[in-house]
Design a protein around this motif. Structure first.
Motif, PDB file in Angstrom:
ATOM      1  N   ILE B  41       0.957  -1.244  -0.007  1.00  0.00           N
ATOM      2  CA  ILE B  41       0.036  -0.031  -0.096  1.00  0.00           C
ATOM      3  C   ILE B  41       0.851   1.226   0.122  1.00  0.00           C
ATOM      4  N   GLY B  42       0.131   2.477  -0.324  1.00  0.00           N
ATOM      5  CA  GLY B  42       0.815   3.503  -0.401  1.00  0.00           C
ATOM      6  C   GLY B  42       0.119   4.679  -1.354  1.00  0.00           C
ATOM      7  N   PRO B  43       0.824   5.918  -1.083  1.00  0.00           N
ATOM      8  CA  PRO B  43       0.138   7.028  -1.817  1.00  0.00           C
ATOM      9  C   PRO B  43       0.334   6.853  -3.347  1.00  0.00           C
ATOM     10  N   SER B  44      -0.542   7.128  -4.287  1.00  0.00           N
ATOM     11  CA  SER B  44      -0.361   7.438  -5.558  1.00  0.00           C
ATOM     12  C   SER B  44       0.805   7.982  -6.042  1.00  0.00           C
ATOM     13  N   GLY B  45       1.562   7.225  -6.997  1.00  0.00           N
ATOM     14  CA  GLY B  45       3.031   8.024  -7.316  1.00  0.00           C
ATOM     15  C   GLY B  45       4.031   7.504  -6.472  1.00  0.00           C
ATOM     16  N   SER B  46       3.963   6.531  -5.668  1.00  0.00           N
ATOM     17  CA  SER B  46       4.780   6.030  -4.468  1.00  0.00           C
ATOM     18  C   SER B  46       5.904   5.257  -5.241  1.00  0.00           C
ATOM     19  N   GLY B  47       5.421   4.431  -6.371  1.00  0.00           N
ATOM     20  CA  GLY B  47       6.023   3.533  -6.932  1.00  0.00           C
ATOM     21  C   GLY B  47       5.648   2.106  -6.827  1.00  0.00           C
ATOM     22  N   LYS B  48       4.558   1.998  -6.185  1.00  0.00           N
ATOM     23  CA  LYS B  48       4.027   0.594  -5.912  1.00  0.00           C
ATOM     24  C   LYS B  48       3.821  -0.106  -7.162  1.00  0.00           C
ATOM     25  N   SER B  49       3.008   0.360  -8.280  1.00  0.00           N
ATOM     26  CA  SER B  49       2.706  -0.426  -9.444  1.00  0.00           C
ATOM     27  C   SER B  49       4.067  -0.563 -10.122  1.00  0.00           C
ATOM     28  N   THR B  50       5.019   0.392 -10.277  1.00  0.00           N
ATOM     29  CA  THR B  50       6.184   0.278 -10.723  1.00  0.00           C
ATOM     30  C   THR B  50       6.808  -1.085 -10.060  1.00  0.00           C
ATOM     31  N   PHE B  51       6.939  -1.062  -8.785  1.00  0.00           N
ATOM     32  CA  PHE B  51       7.595  -2.220  -8.241  1.00  0.00           C
ATOM     33  C   PHE B  51       7.028  -3.508  -8.488  1.00  0.00           C
ATOM     34  N   LEU B  52       5.613  -3.688  -8.663  1.00  0.00           N
ATOM     35  CA  LEU B  52       5.098  -4.907  -9.192  1.00  0.00           C
ATOM     36  C   LEU B  52       5.574  -5.200 -10.679  1.00  0.00           C
ATOM     37  N   ARG B  53       5.600  -4.052 -11.485  1.00  0.00           N
ATOM     38  CA  ARG B  53       5.800  -4.156 -12.686  1.00  0.00           C
ATOM     39  C   ARG B  53       6.926  -4.775 -13.182  1.00  0.00           C
ATOM     40  N   CYS B  54       8.172  -4.476 -12.297  1.00  0.00           N
ATOM     41  CA  CYS B  54       9.779  -4.651 -12.300  1.00  0.00           C
ATOM     42  C   CYS B  54       9.786  -6.329 -11.884  1.00  0.00           C
ATOM     43  N   LEU B  55       8.751  -6.842 -11.282  1.00  0.00           N
ATOM     44  CA  LEU B  55       9.020  -8.390 -10.840  1.00  0.00           C
ATOM     45  C   LEU B  55       8.853  -9.214 -12.130  1.00  0.00           C
ATOM     46  N   ASN B  56       8.055  -8.947 -13.093  1.00  0.00           N
ATOM     47  CA  ASN B  56       7.795  -9.712 -14.377  1.00  0.00           C
ATOM     48  C   ASN B  56       8.609  -8.842 -15.359  1.00  0.00           C
ATOM     49  N   ARG B  57       9.176  -7.709 -15.230  1.00  0.00           N
ATOM     50  CA  ARG B  57      10.119  -7.260 -16.094  1.00  0.00           C
ATOM     51  C   ARG B  57       9.049  -6.450 -17.130  1.00  0.00           C
ATOM     52  N   LEU B  58       7.860  -6.128 -16.818  1.00  0.00           N
ATOM     53  CA  LEU B  58       7.205  -5.445 -17.972  1.00  0.00           C
ATOM     54  C   LEU B  58       7.929  -3.847 -17.715  1.00  0.00           C
TER      55      LEU B  58
END
Lengths: 230, 248
Positions: B41-58
């Motif tokens: 969890i975390g505020p918008s723009g904190s990098g949550k989605s980017t973290f997730l998308r790095c896990l499968n290298r999207l």
């Protein structure tokens, strides 16, 4: 009136078997258009793939540059000059079937327009579709093939149909390299009979009917492909 | 291929990601074990989605390493397509394939990528469809479904690949409120079966109830990580306290 019409008709089409100019010309027009369309699709598809691969991944830089030169030159100059250049310069010293020259010229010309149509179709598909494909484990090519292309094709079908209509009518300049296509055939009759209306109208009506038949089939295909939108 | 002895299913080491001048992820290190349900969890723009998308290298990480089943998937020599088959992903915008029936959406991956026969792939898809209550929609197209139904299908599509881990990128954020529940229920069932899950979400209730661990991300770092009871009752980090006071 009808007496004069009948005499005109007889003179332009029946006398000396002049209808053969129309029929043979139509055959040439269809042959050139058909093969030029196929060449145009193949070329356009290839160029669109190269261009959008470059835009999506940054790969194929050199090929992309080559494609851009092709697009600029072909779309920036008249098709008639391209046809004459290919006939008199490229194949100037070789004996070659003139229909083949026309197929090459119109195919290469059409490919440039088809390429941009395909590319706009590919770019119009939401990037999420691409990511969904890749996240399942499809590689770039498979994602393009199974997921992006089918949707892109459906989106560009009207524009593609339009391009083929333009191409069909553009082949009417083939007479410049002494190919007897539909237009040239009608014009030969005119030069023999000194009556312009009937042979030229006949050619015009045949073009019109061909376009209408073609449009009908494109619309049917569109309807079929649209079965997934509700 | 680089492997290491760590038994975590996913091991993230000093992960960083920058877009142009912007550092979205600064230094992320985390282990995710088999059967873990991790909510981010975390505020918008904190990098949550980017973290997730790095896990499968999207998203391509700019620094650091990610090991999946002991293999360094940030190594350019790694066949990432192979590993992605084992990492199911669910998107905020569903991203179902609109030109295919639901059944085709579910079977195209297993058939084309895993060499399963049509009958086998369809049998498995049907079983999963039944579990999410959508067996009767197999021949429909995505455009005929509601948002909640689409997202349930998207989960099933990922499950059909028999993944080792499921990545959820704000799976309920694009849904009408009355459809959030049906999607969370499916995810809850998955968690109960000990599917490994990494869930980026704004659903605090879900995180509290289902997660084994909740992680708070802000400014490109994980600032706090804890079991949900402790995480929500006793936040230590000031930014987390502030965040929770606004969203709870």
């Amino acid at each position: 009136m009808s007496e004069k019409f009948r005499a005109d008709f007889y003179q332009n089409f029946i006398e000396d078997d002049r209808w053969k100019y129309i029929v043979n010309g139509l055959g040439n027009t269809i042959k050139i258009t058909l093969f030029a369309v196929l060449l145009g699709i193949a070329l356009g598809f290839l160029v669109a793939i190269i261009r959008s691969t470059f835009e999506k991944t940054g790969k194929l830089k050199l090929l992309n540059l080559l494609c851009r030169v092709y697009l600029t030159v072909i779309r920036g100059t008249p098709v008639l000059i391209q046809l004459l250049l290919i006939y008199f310069v490229v194949f100037g010293s070789v004996r070659i079937d003139k229909s083949l020259v026309a197929i090459l010229a119109f195919g290469i010309n059409s490919g440039a327009y088809v390429a941009e149509i395909f590319r706009s179709g590919i770019m119009s598909i939401d990037n999420g579709q691409f990511e969904a494909g890749r996240s399942l484990g499809f590689n770039y090519t498979q994602t393009m093939l199974y997921i992006i292309m089918p949707q892109a094709f459906k989106n560009v079908l009207p524009a593609l149909g339009n391009e083929f209509i333009v191409l069909l009518k553009e082949t009417s300049v083939a007479g410049y390299i002494a190919i007897q296509d539909l237009t040239k055939g009608a014009d030969i009759i005119r030069s023999r009979t000194y009556s312009a209306f009937m042979p030229l109208m006949a050619a015009a009506v045949i073009y019109l009917v061909m376009v209408m038949i073609f449009t009908y089939f494109v619309q049917r295909l569109e309807r079929r492909l649209r079965s997934s939108d509700h | 291929m680089t492997t290491n002895g760590n038994d975590a299913l996913i091991q993230v080491q000093h992960l960083g990601k920058s877009f142009e001048q912007l550092d979205v992820l600064k230094d992320i290190t985390v282990d995710i074990h088999k059967g873990d349900v991790v909510c981010v969890i975390g505020p918008s723009g904190s990098g949550k989605s980017t973290f997730l998308r790095c896990l499968n290298r999207l998203e391509e990480p700019t620094s650091g390493k990610i090991f999946f089943e002991g293999v360094d998937i940030t190594d350019p020599k790694t066949d990432i397509d192979k590993h992605r088959q084992k990492m199911g992903m669910v998107f905020q915008q569903f991203n179902l394939f609109p030109h295919m029936t639901i059944m085709r959406n579910l079977t195209i991956g297993p058939m084309k990528l895993q060499g399963r026969s049509q009958s086998e792939a369809e049998a498995e898809a049907r079983k999963l469809l039944e579990r999410v209550g959508l067996a009767d929609r197999a021949q429909a197209y995505p455009s005929q479904l509601s948002g909640g139904q689409k997202q349930r299908i998207a989960i099933v599509r990922a499950l059909c690949m028999r993944p080792e881990v499921m990545l959820f990128d704000e799976p309920t954020s694009a849904l009408d409120p009355e459809m959030v529940g049906e999607v969370l229920n499916v995810m809850r069932d998955l968690a109960r079966e000990r599917m490994t899950m990494v869930v980026v979400t704004h659903e605090m209730g879900f995180a509290r109830e289902v997660a084994d661990r909740v992680m708070f991300m802000d400014g490109g770092y994980f600032l706090e990580e804890n079991a949900p009871a402790e995480f929500f009752a006793n936040p230590k980090n000031e930014r987390l306290k502030n965040f929770l006071s606004k969203v709870l």
